[in-house]
Design a protein around this motif. Structure first.
Motif, mmCIF file in Angstrom:
data_model
loop_
_atom_site.group_PDB
_atom_site.id
_atom_site.type_symbol
_atom_site.label_atom_id
_atom_site.label_comp_id
_atom_site.label_asym_id
_atom_site.label_seq_id
_atom_site.Cartn_x
_atom_site.Cartn_y
_atom_site.Cartn_z
ATOM 1 N N ILE A 4 0.844 -1.197 0.000
ATOM 2 C CA ILE A 4 0.000 0.000 0.000
ATOM 3 C C ILE A 4 0.880 1.248 0.000
ATOM 4 O O ILE A 4 1.770 1.383 0.831
ATOM 5 C CB ILE A 4 -0.923 0.016 1.243
ATOM 6 C CG1 ILE A 4 -1.803 -1.227 1.264
ATOM 7 C CG2 ILE A 4 -1.759 1.281 1.276
ATOM 8 C CD1 ILE A 4 -2.557 -1.418 2.559
ATOM 9 N N GLU A 5 0.614 2.127 -0.937
ATOM 10 C CA GLU A 5 1.319 3.408 -0.987
ATOM 11 C C GLU A 5 0.401 4.486 -0.433
ATOM 12 O O GLU A 5 -0.652 4.776 -1.006
ATOM 13 C CB GLU A 5 1.714 3.743 -2.431
ATOM 14 C CG GLU A 5 2.838 2.883 -2.970
ATOM 15 C CD GLU A 5 4.129 3.005 -2.155
ATOM 16 O OE1 GLU A 5 4.464 4.127 -1.727
ATOM 17 O OE2 GLU A 5 4.779 1.977 -1.944
ATOM 18 N N HIS A 6 0.785 5.048 0.690
ATOM 19 C CA HIS A 6 0.048 6.160 1.285
ATOM 20 C C HIS A 6 1.045 6.970 2.113
ATOM 21 O O HIS A 6 1.841 6.381 2.854
ATOM 22 C CB HIS A 6 -1.102 5.651 2.162
ATOM 23 C CG HIS A 6 -2.046 6.726 2.539
ATOM 24 N ND1 HIS A 6 -1.764 7.664 3.513
ATOM 25 C CD2 HIS A 6 -3.272 7.051 2.049
ATOM 26 C CE1 HIS A 6 -2.769 8.506 3.618
ATOM 27 N NE2 HIS A 6 -3.699 8.152 2.738
ATOM 28 N N PRO A 7 1.017 8.287 1.995
ATOM 29 C CA PRO A 7 1.994 9.112 2.724
ATOM 30 C C PRO A 7 1.923 9.009 4.242
ATOM 31 O O PRO A 7 2.903 9.291 4.923
ATOM 32 C CB PRO A 7 1.700 10.546 2.256
ATOM 33 C CG PRO A 7 0.359 10.496 1.624
ATOM 34 C CD PRO A 7 0.119 9.087 1.166
ATOM 35 N N LEU A 44 1.579 6.224 5.881
ATOM 36 C CA LEU A 44 2.157 4.940 6.291
ATOM 37 C C LEU A 44 3.673 4.980 6.195
ATOM 38 O O LEU A 44 4.228 5.445 5.204
ATOM 39 C CB LEU A 44 1.628 3.804 5.405
ATOM 40 C CG LEU A 44 0.157 3.446 5.560
ATOM 41 C CD1 LEU A 44 -0.238 2.400 4.532
ATOM 42 C CD2 LEU A 44 -0.148 2.961 6.964
ATOM 43 N N MET A 60 0.928 3.546 10.915
ATOM 44 C CA MET A 60 0.451 4.923 10.909
ATOM 45 C C MET A 60 0.422 5.390 12.354
ATOM 46 O O MET A 60 -0.385 4.912 13.154
ATOM 47 C CB MET A 60 -0.943 5.011 10.299
ATOM 48 C CG MET A 60 -1.498 6.404 10.275
ATOM 49 S SD MET A 60 -3.168 6.416 9.586
ATOM 50 C CE MET A 60 -3.545 8.153 9.788
ATOM 51 N N THR A 78 -8.601 9.385 6.692
ATOM 52 C CA THR A 78 -7.344 8.750 6.294
ATOM 53 C C THR A 78 -7.290 7.309 6.781
ATOM 54 O O THR A 78 -6.899 6.405 6.046
ATOM 55 C CB THR A 78 -6.137 9.544 6.849
ATOM 56 O OG1 THR A 78 -6.210 10.885 6.362
ATOM 57 C CG2 THR A 78 -4.826 8.915 6.439
ATOM 58 N N MET A 119 -9.523 5.187 4.671
ATOM 59 C CA MET A 119 -8.920 4.966 3.355
ATOM 60 C C MET A 119 -7.851 3.868 3.429
ATOM 61 O O MET A 119 -7.775 2.989 2.569
ATOM 62 C CB MET A 119 -8.294 6.273 2.838
ATOM 63 C CG MET A 119 -7.750 6.195 1.432
ATOM 64 S SD MET A 119 -6.962 7.751 0.898
ATOM 65 C CE MET A 119 -8.164 8.959 1.387
ATOM 66 N N ILE A 120 -7.042 3.899 4.474
ATOM 67 C CA ILE A 120 -5.991 2.903 4.654
ATOM 68 C C ILE A 120 -6.593 1.529 4.952
ATOM 69 O O ILE A 120 -6.146 0.517 4.407
ATOM 70 C CB ILE A 120 -4.997 3.354 5.738
ATOM 71 C CG1 ILE A 120 -4.178 4.533 5.195
ATOM 72 C CG2 ILE A 120 -4.091 2.211 6.187
ATOM 73 C CD1 ILE A 120 -3.324 5.237 6.217
ATOM 74 N N SER A 133 -7.853 0.095 1.750
ATOM 75 C CA SER A 133 -6.745 -0.407 0.948
ATOM 76 C C SER A 133 -6.228 -1.735 1.496
ATOM 77 O O SER A 133 -5.918 -2.657 0.735
ATOM 78 C CB SER A 133 -5.599 0.604 0.914
ATOM 79 O OG SER A 133 -6.002 1.787 0.281
#
Length: 115
Positions: A74-77, A79, A90, A102, A105-106, A109
């Motif tokens: 998973i690409e998320h800023p 994480l 997170m 957020t 959303m995570i 995902s």
């Protein structure tokens, strides 16, 4: 009757305890197929029998965090991997409001990775 996970949440000092309990509720209410289990001396959350996230606290800061089992996918800023090869976390500032959008959303995902 209290479960092991209930004792886990009771051991944390405030405001970390409230933060972890709020995260717990967000995760459990996210999807009807999410369940809480006790693994590795911490609360893990499974989706249709597969581990997808867990709750813990950072050793340096004491801040609670949401750990994503297959976070590397998973690409998320929000994480961060640090030295973990599979999982990402997170961090949550217990003095701030939870970033619910957020987190959702995570979680979405993380579950989509399992499907």
């Amino acid at each position: 009757m209290l479960k092991e996970a209930d004792y886990f949440f009771d051991t944390w000092e405030e405001p970390g305890r409230s933060c972890l309990q709020a995260l717990r509720q967000l995760i459990l209410q996210f999807d009807k197929d999410v369940a809480e289990v006790w693994r590795y001396s911490m609360p893990f959350y499974i989706f249709r029998g597969k581990r997808f996230c867990y709750l813990w606290a950072d050793k340096k800061t004491g801040w609670p965090y949401l750990g994503i089992v297959d976070g590397k996918l998973i690409e998320h800023p929000a994480l961060i991997a640090e030295k973990r090869s599979r999982m990402k976390i997170m961090l949550m500032d217990p003095e701030e409001d939870l970033p619910v959008d957020t987190i959702n959303m995570i979680l979405k995902s993380a579950i989509s990775v399992l499907k």
